[in-house]
Structures are given as structure tokens and as C-alpha cells.
Design a protein around this motif. Sequence first.
Motif, PDB file in Angstrom:
ATOM      1  N   ASP A 171       0.247   1.332   1.053  1.00  0.00           N
ATOM      2  CA  ASP A 171      -0.058   2.690   1.518  1.00  0.00           C
ATOM      3  C   ASP A 171      -0.576   3.593   0.407  1.00  0.00           C
ATOM      4  N   LEU A 172      -0.580   3.117  -0.839  1.00  0.00           N
ATOM      5  CA  LEU A 172      -0.968   3.957  -1.967  1.00  0.00           C
ATOM      6  C   LEU A 172      -2.434   3.754  -2.311  1.00  0.00           C
ATOM      7  N   ARG A 226       8.363   6.527   1.554  1.00  0.00           N
ATOM      8  CA  ARG A 226       6.933   6.771   1.774  1.00  0.00           C
ATOM      9  C   ARG A 226       6.642   8.258   1.935  1.00  0.00           C
ATOM     10  N   ARG A 227       7.470   8.966   2.691  1.00  0.00           N
ATOM     11  CA  ARG A 227       7.248  10.397   2.897  1.00  0.00           C
ATOM     12  C   ARG A 227       7.257  11.155   1.581  1.00  0.00           C
ATOM     13  N   VAL A 233      12.357   2.709   3.896  1.00  0.00           N
ATOM     14  CA  VAL A 233      10.938   2.629   3.533  1.00  0.00           C
ATOM     15  C   VAL A 233      10.209   3.898   3.961  1.00  0.00           C
ATOM     16  N   ASP A 234      10.471   4.361   5.172  1.00  0.00           N
ATOM     17  CA  ASP A 234       9.817   5.579   5.664  1.00  0.00           C
ATOM     18  C   ASP A 234      10.210   6.793   4.831  1.00  0.00           C
ATOM     19  N   VAL A 288       6.758   9.944  -1.522  1.00  0.00           N
ATOM     20  CA  VAL A 288       5.665   9.545  -2.412  1.00  0.00           C
ATOM     21  C   VAL A 288       4.335  10.119  -1.941  1.00  0.00           C
ATOM     22  N   VAL A 289       4.049   9.992  -0.659  1.00  0.00           N
ATOM     23  CA  VAL A 289       2.765  10.458  -0.130  1.00  0.00           C
ATOM     24  C   VAL A 289       2.676  11.982  -0.134  1.00  0.00           C
ATOM     25  N   GLU A 348       6.717  -2.898   0.488  1.00  0.00           N
ATOM     26  CA  GLU A 348       6.162  -2.358   1.738  1.00  0.00           C
ATOM     27  C   GLU A 348       5.411  -1.054   1.513  1.00  0.00           C
ATOM     28  N   LEU A 349       5.802  -0.332   0.460  1.00  0.00           N
ATOM     29  CA  LEU A 349       5.151   0.934   0.162  1.00  0.00           C
ATOM     30  C   LEU A 349       3.798   0.745  -0.504  1.00  0.00           C
ATOM     31  N   ARG A 350       3.644  -0.277  -1.283  1.00  0.00           N
ATOM     32  CA  ARG A 350       2.451  -0.454  -2.114  1.00  0.00           C
ATOM     33  C   ARG A 350       1.130  -0.394  -1.338  1.00  0.00           C
TER      34      ARG A 350
END
Length: 229
Positions: free
Chosen positions: A20-21, A105-106, A101-102, A108-109, A16-18
Motif C-alpha cells: 500500500d506504500l 495502515r491508517r 493491519v488496518d 501510516v497513510v 501486508e502494509l508494504r
Amino acid sequence: MSSADKARRWRQVLTELRPDLPGEWSLRGAGLDTVLAREPLDWALAWIGWSGSPTRPVGWVAAGVQPLVTPFTSWIMTYGVRMDEVRSGPRTVDLSADEAVDQARRFVVDAGLEKIDGWPAARLADVAERDFAQDPHRRRTHWHQLPGWRVVNGTGSPVEPATALARLCHDRAAESSGTGARQLAEQAAFYEGLVRAWHDGERDAALRFLTEQRDRALAARKLDRAVTP
């Protein structure tokens, strides 16, 4: 939460993260050792992975760059960051929670990508050269990559730093025991093999040696090919 359940959940988080990268990323590895890897791997592996207990659901997401011009004995964090090292943002991720997931994501981003982007291959090679130029007693570990980068980039002979590293590994192995001594002996053999390859056929032979070593190390960790999400 069993280890298998954790592994499945971790892969779901990465899947699910992929999207967003920025750029192209793939899932590589197996189980809880699965990582998101930026493509192409080339000689520096940009990765996002998991750190924590194999049974407890709470752990840490980490991001970094793994140089592939040196022996790949373990993941290093010299060029990486773990989420609990970041002052702002989530300190851990609970894989059993809906917000996993959130939380990933936080981190990593907001922090992980910045760390990764701060260590491109060109900078790794430059830092390795500058580290080696220092007095031996002031060197850190950056110069351990220098023989490989010189070969990959065609910037000079790897013989001097590789010979020094082989000697260093042998000396440390003599003071160690068990797994540590074995790994150090393997690292010494790596650098000695690189020197032999250079003497046999200079850059072409040395580059073949490094490529074979890199591909073998990636395959041993099931990182040699992308896996289906």
C-alpha cells in the motif's frame, strides 16, 4: 502473547502494509525491531517501526527518518511521529486483534508518510547548516548532522562542526556515567575520526570513513539487508 508471537505478527502486519506504500520498501531488521525501510537507504533511512512492551500485544506504530551521517546509537524521533501523537486516527495497535493491519495502515497513510516526506535529505542538510549558524546557546540538535552532510554533499569542510561536537561529547561524557558516558565517548570518537579522515585525504577519505561507519551501524542492527517476508 509471547515476544516471539508478537514479532511474527508484527512482521505479518508490515508485509501486508508494504504493497500500500508508494515507492519501493523492504523489510529490514529482526524481531520487534523489524522495520519497513524505503529504498534506497542512502544517507537518510525512512522507516516504519514498532514501539512498546516486548510482551504486551498493545503498542504504537511510528514513522520517521533516521539520518545516517551521524553515529547511530539509537532510533531518534526528531524527524518522526508516533501514532499516539496524532489527533485523529487510532492511538494504539493491538497485534492480537484482526484489525491490527488496518490500524497500522491508517496511521501510516494518514500521518506517517507525510512526516517522512517532510524530511528529505536536502532539508536535513539545510536545517543542519541553519542550526549551526545560530548562537551556540540557541542551537538544537540538527547541527549534529552537519559534518556528515558537508562531506556527503561536497559543500564544505566538516572540521569546525565536527571538532565542536567532539568537544561537546567529551564534556557531556565527563558529567555522565555508565552507558550514557560510553555512548558519548563513542560519538566523540566518531567525530574525531571524521576529522582525521578529512586531514588525511579530504572528501574522498572522509566519505569512505562515513560509509564504513554507516554500514557497520546498519549491520549491527541487522538493517544492512532486506529480509524475506
